[in-house]
Design an enzyme around this catalytic site. Structure first.
Site, PDB file in Angstrom:
ATOM      1  N   SER A 124       0.852  -1.190   0.000  1.00 55.62           N
ATOM      2  CA  SER A 124       0.000   0.000   0.000  1.00 55.62           C
ATOM      3  C   SER A 124       0.885   1.237   0.000  1.00 55.62           C
ATOM      4  O   SER A 124       2.076   1.155  -0.314  1.00 55.62           O
ATOM      5  CB  SER A 124      -0.952  -0.019   1.208  1.00 55.62           C
ATOM      6  OG  SER A 124      -1.946   0.967   1.054  1.00 55.62           O
ATOM      7  N   ASN A 125       0.348   2.379   0.364  1.00 56.55           N
ATOM      8  CA  ASN A 125       1.137   3.614   0.394  1.00 56.55           C
ATOM      9  C   ASN A 125       0.602   4.527   1.488  1.00 56.55           C
ATOM     10  O   ASN A 125      -0.336   4.166   2.210  1.00 56.55           O
ATOM     11  CB  ASN A 125       1.102   4.304  -0.972  1.00 56.55           C
ATOM     12  CG  ASN A 125      -0.318   4.611  -1.400  1.00 56.55           C
ATOM     13  OD1 ASN A 125      -1.012   5.380  -0.752  1.00 56.55           O
ATOM     14  ND2 ASN A 125      -0.765   3.979  -2.468  1.00 56.55           N
ATOM     15  N   ALA A 126       1.192   5.721   1.607  1.00 59.65           N
ATOM     16  CA  ALA A 126       0.932   6.592   2.762  1.00 59.65           C
ATOM     17  C   ALA A 126      -0.335   7.442   2.641  1.00 59.65           C
ATOM     18  O   ALA A 126      -0.631   8.255   3.521  1.00 59.65           O
ATOM     19  CB  ALA A 126       2.138   7.513   2.977  1.00 59.65           C
TER      20      ALA A 126
END
Ligand code: CTP
Length: 395
Positions: A205-207
């Protein structure tokens, strides 16, 4: 303001008497004004003053006619709400979600633009608790008309006087004009990260937190649009009054976008979609063996590009998260994905993620460019929708 329905809240400060002059101005301009007073306001000015000016009943208590549930009805029928004066106490109650009288109950149930014209003693206004309550309400979409410097009831000069009537009328007119332009418009917004699982307990995933999409959805809903928010996994609350479709993976976002976003009047893609997903997803948890593992990645569909191919008359706005050559790369995405505009943000060192401030530049056409500046995400959302409003009016 012909026929505009205005909900005017009056709380208990000395400036309550000025709300009477304001009511008279609004009525003369053709507005239909429903006044709700707190018990403290009634100590400064009587309901009779307002009912004489508006030729309508004035509401004070939740219990005058409980069978009619006036707090919900009044706020539903109005197009915009203004509280003038808004005291420190009223602001604190709204910030805390306390609804212990008709005015705070109605405002808590509001799904319309709410403007608070703060007025109080200068030390009360400057107090950190008042300032942090104001900040919290701003983040939740309340608009403030700041008090002015001048002579206060305490016979001192300071910042705390209710803003001049023209400023209050201007704030109402601006809110009404925006509602006029967005009423009946369908707006679809993608937001948040996606999660790409490689076993039942792990994912890539990412931030992204979805904060930009949530701010845009809340602002578009306040302007009267019918909003669909296609939201990836986030702990942030989705705004009220918005149709929320929860998704997890890029593929789910793609499917949701084609069924819920395609054909909307305005589509804004803020989602930080994972560009790849693990090519093989293990059905059971992978256990460590002491060795490394290779995860093969397969490309995900590009949601925005797919919407661009089916654009029709939608106004399609993308976001570009860039760490270098920001505007050159963003213009390339604008063309490649058939967008009408693209908002560029600088994500070096994870800037731009989360609920704090962000900086945006909007690009369109061959050389259209507008700096939306650095601001809180709710403020940037309002500026972006203002810009979209202008661009759609001239296209
Ligand atoms: N986007 C999308 N689906 C994807 C990838 C991106 O809908 N699979 C959208 C984003 O929501 C954003 C825009 O495309 O509005 C640009 O996203 P960005 O990550 O900056 O660009 P990419 O298309 O991923 O290109 P690159 O990897 O070259 O930066």
């Amino acid at each position: 303001m012909n026929g505009a329905r205005i909900f005017l809240g009056v709380s208990g400060g000395i400036a309550a008497y000025k709300a009477a002059a304001l009511t008279s101005t609004l009525v003369q301009r053709g507005a239909v004004v429903d006044v709700v007073m707190t018990a403290e306001a009634e100590r400064f000015i009587t309901p009779l003053t307002f009912s004489s000016l508006t030729a309508r009943p004035v509401y004070g208590s939740l219990w005058d006619a409980p069978e009619r549930i006036p707090h919900i009805r009044l706020i539903r029928e109005a197009q915009v709400a203004l509280v003038a004066p808004a005291t420190a106490n009223l602001i604190a109650k709204l910030a805390a979600g306390i609804a212990d009288d008709l005015l705070t109950t109605a405002l808590l149930a509001a799904r319309i633009p709410c403007i608070l014209a703060a007025a109080m003693n200068d030390a009360m206004y400057a107090d950190p608790v008042t300032q942090s309550n104001i900040e919290a309400l701003r983040t939740r979409g309340y608009e403030f008309v700041d008090p002015e410097r001048g002579f206060l009831a305490e016979r001192e000069r300071g910042v705390g006087r209710l803003a001049a009537e023209e400023r209050l009328v201007e704030a109402l007119e601006r809110a009404l004009a925006r509602k006029q332009r967005w009423r009946g418009k369908r707006v679809a917004i993608t937001g948040g990260p996606t999660r790409e699982p490689f076993d039942p307990v792990r994912f890539l995933s990412n931030a992204s937190t979805g904060a930009t999409a949530i701010a845009l959805a809340a602002e578009a809903a306040r302007r009267g649009a019918a909003v669909s928010l296609l939201l990836g996994p986030t702990l942030l609350e989705a705004p009220a009054g918005v149709d929320v479709v929860r998704v997890t993976t890029a593929q789910q976002l793609y499917d949701a976008a084609l069924s819920h976003a395609a054909g909307a009047d305005v589509i804004i893609a803020t989602a930080a979609v994972a560009d790849w997903r693990p090519a093989h997803v293990s059905a059971s948890k992978l256990h460590k063996t002491g060795e490394g593992i290779d995860v093969q990645l397969a490309p995900n569909p590009d949601v925005l590009a797919a919407l661009g191919e089916r654009k029709g008359s939608s106004f399609l706005v993308g976001f570009a998260a860039e760490t270098d050559d920001h505007e050159v790369r963003a213009r390339e995405k604008l063309r490649r994905k058939h967008l009408d505009a693209i908002a560029v943000n600088d994500v070096r060192n994870e800037r731009g993620f989360g609920t704090g401030e962000n900086s945006l530049v909007l690009l369109w056409g061959d050389d259209g460019r507008r700096e939306l500046g650095t601001a809180r995400k709710d403020e940037l959302a309002a500026r972006l929708l203002d810009a979209i409003e202008e661009l759609t009016a001239c296209s």
